[in-house]
Scaffold this active site. Structure first.
Site: not given
Lengths: 437, 383
Positions: B70, B73, B109, B111, B155, B197, B223, B225
């Site tokens: 973590d 990241i 976690e 951030d 998006h 997209c 793109s 779903s």
């Protein structure tokens, strides 16, 4: 009189001046017994070396030239060591592991010693880490205090397992960790080490792992299958892990948990060796006729510190020059960034410091050069990473058009048309006089 | 003599490779990184964008499972789906219908959360121009030997990605941010994955070396779903990330799968859009790049073969020398605001400038038109 070379070295120390980066070489007669038989060069732990002279009484200097050159390269720097300091500017594939292992030059480091006890039910492990740090680590860090600030802390973690299950080897009736499973050992533990709460400086982690009773004794195998003498391994730019096996009494009726007092000397010998490697202080192989003096408990000879400082100074100067150049390019590209006064003063200070560092380097004054390069790095990093330099905060020209045109264009259309009408009427009015009421 | 070593010539030194040819070849194909970082960004808010948060959390989960801790990241989620009042199963975020896989887990976690996910903060994280009061968990403390994985979802359109429905980041800004990172050597190699997209437009403008990019769709394509869950009422995942997650579930820290397999992950038959990738800026061949070079954290290790010899008796002697009690200084509150810096700066003299030509011209035009229209004789009636 017969004295040994270390005593002679210590006796001559006050005569040398001993400033950072200096080097004193004594040439002794060939028949002298100061150096043992078969040894022609002795490198002391301060900044001096003793060379055995040539047999003939001819031109001594030309004869020992090659040896003196070799000593100078060992005790200060070589083109390769300087180039290794610039390793982040060199394309991939040209460098060995030696350049990737040491930490980059930084203003401070945080060293954490962790004791991992996965089996507290069987082992009650105590370690006197404070005394060990005071006695063995602190002298080493004191010698390096000119290079950076160090903070040391320690912790004990319970129920921290390694990520790999060791194999049982029937021949030696012990458990083995093979070399190719070692990379996966670190990750499960790292989440618990708490390095995210540590400082913003790079963290060096040293872990001492006491294996569970069910997996004792645990040895590390290297690539050829032989057992590793130190039972330890390290990871570049991260730290090191050592496995400490506990002797269990043969009789099973010993009360659990077994009290274990860790032998800190053995542990610190390994950890300090790993610490040296992680700082890039490594011994190049020397021919057999060279004898190196043991630096003792400090773990670091003065000339090794000098080697580190040469490399670090060069690295700092290179970093500062690229930082300032890219800052200048950023300002060229985005013309309307505003430079605050304090950012400007940091840039001036960085430039002045780096010029001073280069002058001091050319003159060979290592201490002043390193100090100046450190100040230059601090100033340039502060200038480059100043939060106000984000290019988002300044309107680029195309955004100015995008905001003002929809606002003013509809308003400007009737204005311009009326203006055109006015001009036309005025021109027509000039041709014929207007009638006024 | 050694003093002839011209110090200023270090900058033009060429290296003599001291490695044997065999080692050199192996070194060249392996990555030269020593640590891994991941920056995972979900840029959409509102309940119906549940799938973007689920996308990001699934990549987070895979990356943690493969070993990145973590502390390495930086997770940015623009909205809270797990504790959203519209979530019928609170504290969970599912990625499979029938609620098979909860990607929220126990130890997530985050951030940057909610309104902290802005273009400015994202660029600050990447370039490192962060205010000094930022905690360590919110910083990207990478160095020149870090491999960074950047995953963005939300998006997007041709050349931009929408943040929080109120602002956008353009592909030019992103390319400039990466160039700033390269100038300061804040990465060794960078893998950029985007699931929006027209995602391929975001990597068109990159010009810094060592970047590999993947996108879920080409310019002009959307793109799509994956599947809605009737219990939760929203679409749970995007197709591209769904198949990437399936692919990553097969990877374990020691696997040798390379990037070419990742490029094949979602063919047009499954994904409806055509995923794209860009490797021309990357120095190594994708064949030689392991998935775990970016998604996992496989550390290089070396066996410690040498020790130094310590003399315990000397140590006892040294520690017996009396050391003064270190006086602990009184604790004081750390300066959050650089008041001294602010006070020091002289207040800028706000000089009065006469109005510029544009404003003057505009007003002159308006007044002229006004009087021309109404006639100057009416002025006394109006004023």
């Amino acid at each position: 009189m017969s004295s040994s070379s270390p005593e002679a070295d210590a006796a001559l120390l006050p005569l040398q001046g001993g400033s950072l980066g200096s080097l004193t070489i004594y040439i002794i007669p060939e028949a002298s017994s100061l150096l043992p038989q078969g040894v022609s060069v002795y490198i002391g732990k301060h900044r001096s070396a003793v060379v055995r002279g040539p047999p003939a009484a001819g031109d001594v200097l030309t004869v020992v030239n090659a040896r003196v050159r070799h000593i100078a390269q060992t005790m200060s720097f070589t083109p390769d060591s300087i180039a290794a300091a610039l390793s982040d500017r060199v394309p991939l594939g040209n460098l060995g592991l030696d350049t990737r292992r040491p930490f980059k030059s930084s203003l401070g480091y945080e060293i954490t010693f962790s004791l991992l006890n996965p089996d507290p039910k069987s082992h009650d492990v105590r370690w006197d880490i404070e005394a060990a740090v005071r006695g063995y680590v602190q002298p080493f860090l004191d010698k390096l205090s000119f290079v950076a600030n160090f903070t040391v802390d320690s912790q004990i973690l319970y129920y921290a397992m390694l990520g790999v299950t060791p194999r049982f080897d029937r021949n030696s009736s012990s458990f083995l960790l093979s070399a190719h499973s070692l990379p996966h050992v670190i990750n499960p533990v790292e989440a618990r080490l708490g390095s995210s709460a540590a400082s913003l400086f790079p963290v060096l982690n040293f872990l001492l792992y006491v294996p569970e009773r069910a997996h004792s004794p645990l040895y590390i195998q290297d690539r050829d299958g032989a057992l590793v003498r130190t039972n330890a391994f390290h990871s570049p730019r991260w730290g090191g892990i050592m496995v400490y096996n506990v002797k269990h009494p043969a009789a099973d009726e010993a009360p659990l948990p077994l009290r274990v007092d860790v032998d800190m000397v053995r542990v610190m010998e390994v950890f300090l060796a790993q610490l040296r490697l992680l700082f890039g202080i490594s011994r190049a192989p020397l021919p057999g006729e060279f004898l190196l003096e043991n630096p003792g408990n400090a773990g670091l000879a003065a000339w090794e510190l000098d080697r580190l400082l040469w490399a670090r100074t060069v690295e700092n100067v290179a970093t500062v020059s690229t930082t300032l150049t890219s800052l200048a390019e950023l300002l060229d590209k985005i013309g309307n960034i505003v430079i605050k006064d304090d950012v400007a003063s940091e840039v001036y200070r960085a430039v002045a410091s780096v010029q001073q560092a280069l002058e001091e380097l050319a003159a060979g004054r290592l201490g002043a050069a390193f100090q100046a390069s450190k100040e230059a790095v601090t100033s340039s990093e502060r200038a480059f990473f100043d939060p106000s330099l984000l290019h988002l905060l300044y309107f680029p020209d195309d955004q100015k058009f995008a905001i003002y045109i929809p606002l003013f264009l509809p308003m400007a259309v009737p204005l311009l048309l009326s203006l055109a009408k006015i001009l036309r009427e005025a021109r027509r009015g000039k041709k014929e006089p207007t009638k006024t009421d | 003599m050694f003093t002839d070593c011209d110090i200023s010539s270090y900058l033009i030194f060429c290296l003599a490779a001291a490695l044997a040819p065999q080692d050199q070849v192996e070194q060249f194909f392996k990555s030269g990184h020593t640590n891994n970082w991941a920056v995972l960004v979900c840029t959409s808010r509102f309940w119906f964008n549940y799938r973007h948060v689920a996308n990001t959390l699934s990549v987070y989960r895979s990356v943690k499972r493969l070993g990145i801790p973590d502390s390495h990241i930086v997770l940015m989620l623009a909205d809270d789906m797990a504790c959203n009042s519209r979530n019928p199963k609170p504290a969970t975020v599912f990625s499979h219908k029938n609620m098979e896989l909860n990607v929220y887990g126990d130890d997530v976690e985050v951030d940057y959360r909610s309104y902290e996910v802005t273009v400015e903060n994202f660029l600050r994280v990447l370039t490192g121009r962060i205010p000094p009061s930022t905690p360590r968990s919110k910083r990207l403390l990478s160095d020149d030997k870090s491999n960074i994985l950047i995953y963005m979802t939300g998006h997007g359109g041709n050349g931009f990605l929408k943040f929080q429905d109120s602002e956008e980041i353009t592909n030019v800004e992103l390319a400039d941010a990466f160039e700033q990172m390269w100038q300061k050597r804040r990465y060794n190699e960078l893998l950029f994955i985007i699931d929006t997209c027209q995602g391929a437009s975001m990597y068109e403008r990159f010009y810094s070396p060592n970047i590999m990019a993947l996108a879920s769709s080409q310019v002009g394509e959307d793109s799509l779903s994956h599947q809605p869950d009737l219990g939760i009422g929203v679409h749970l995942m995007d197709r591209y990330t769904f198949y990437v997650l399936e692919f990553l579930e097969e990877i374990h820290p020691a696997s040798q799968t390379n990037m070419n397999d990742l490029f094949q992950v979602c063919p047009k038959s499954l994904c409806v859009s055509t995923p794209g990738h860009r490797t021309d800026l990357f120095q190594r061949d994708p064949q030689n790049v392991l998935i775990t070079d970016f998604f996992g954290s496989v550390r290089k290790v070396e066996i410690t073969t040498e020790t130094i010899s310590l003399d315990p008796n000397l140590a006892i002697l040294e520690s017996r020398t009396p050391k003064d009690e270190i006086t602990t200084e009184a604790l004081k509150y750390a300066e959050q605001l650089p008041v001294a810096q602010i006070i020091h700066q002289k207040p800028k003299q706000k000089d009065w400038h006469p109005p510029g030509g544009f404003i003057l011209g505009l007003w002159a035009l308006i007044i002229m038109v006004f009087f021309k229209t109404y006639g100057i004789k009416h002025m006394k009636h109006i004023f």
